[in-house]
Design a protein around this motif. Structure first.
Motif, PDB file in Angstrom:
ATOM      1  N   ILE A   1     -10.480  -5.423  -1.495  1.00  0.00           N
ATOM      2  CA  ILE A   1      -9.289  -6.241  -1.252  1.00  0.00           C
ATOM      3  C   ILE A   1      -9.651  -7.719  -1.271  1.00  0.00           C
TER       4      ILE A   1
ATOM      5  N   VAL B   1      -7.604  -0.115  -5.655  1.00  0.00           N
ATOM      6  CA  VAL B   1      -7.204  -1.461  -5.238  1.00  0.00           C
ATOM      7  C   VAL B   1      -6.972  -2.243  -6.521  1.00  0.00           C
TER       8      VAL B   1
ATOM      9  N   VAL C   1     -13.370  -0.834   1.292  1.00  0.00           N
ATOM     10  CA  VAL C   1     -11.970  -1.216   1.061  1.00  0.00           C
ATOM     11  C   VAL C   1     -11.780  -2.707   1.304  1.00  0.00           C
TER      12      VAL C   1
ATOM     13  N   TYR D   1       0.835  -1.189   0.000  1.00  0.00           N
ATOM     14  CA  TYR D   1       0.000   0.000   0.000  1.00  0.00           C
ATOM     15  C   TYR D   1       0.867   1.236   0.000  1.00  0.00           C
TER      16      TYR D   1
ATOM     17  N   VAL E   1      -2.868  -1.250  -2.754  1.00  0.00           N
ATOM     18  CA  VAL E   1      -3.829  -0.219  -2.363  1.00  0.00           C
ATOM     19  C   VAL E   1      -3.109   1.125  -2.426  1.00  0.00           C
TER      20      VAL E   1
END
Length: 136
Positions: free
Chosen positions: A36, A65, A32, A12, A51
């Protein structure tokens, strides 16, 4: 919580200059986590899930993502955010789901003044992107 396998890695990057937003934290977390989770599910051979959070403009924050998974056929992209919509072709037909996750994501993102979309290449991976209004 998202279940990962040893075949997956997550990376990320969060721009330290990104503004805070006002919003429903549990609902935004759900968006989120769902994206994911989908990235992992639709990358059955593994790979990186990335991310990214960055400023998109003075009014919006952008979140993406991305995965290195099976990708989405172009003819199915337009239906992804509809209630009970699923891709039931190729490898995707073996992956379980009700077809509600992306619809929920769309509803939450739009309730926060943003928009959500997808970019995908069959056999190469998918990137879901969404924006959130900074000041609600």
């Amino acid at each position: 919580m998202v279940r990962f396998s040893k075949r997956h890695t997550i990376t990320y990057k969060i721009d330290p200059n990104v503004a805070f937003i006002k919003g429903d934290q549990p609902k935004l977390r759900q968006v989120v986590q769902n994206l994911i989770s989908n990235a992992v599910k639709y990358s059955p051979r593994g790979g990186n899930v990335h991310v990214l959070v960055e400023d998109a403009s003075p009014e919006f924050v952008a979140v993406s993502v991305s995965d290195e998974g099976i990708g989405i056929p172009n003819e199915h992209v337009g239906n992804l955010f509809r209630k009970f919509s699923r891709v039931n072709t190729g490898e995707a037909k073996e992956i379980k789901g009700a077809g509600l996750g992306l619809w929920i994501c769309k509803e939450v993102v739009e309730a926060h003044g943003g928009k959500i979309w997808v970019e995908s290449e069959l056999g190469r991976g998918t990137q879901f992107k969404f924006t959130l209004k900074k000041d609600m």
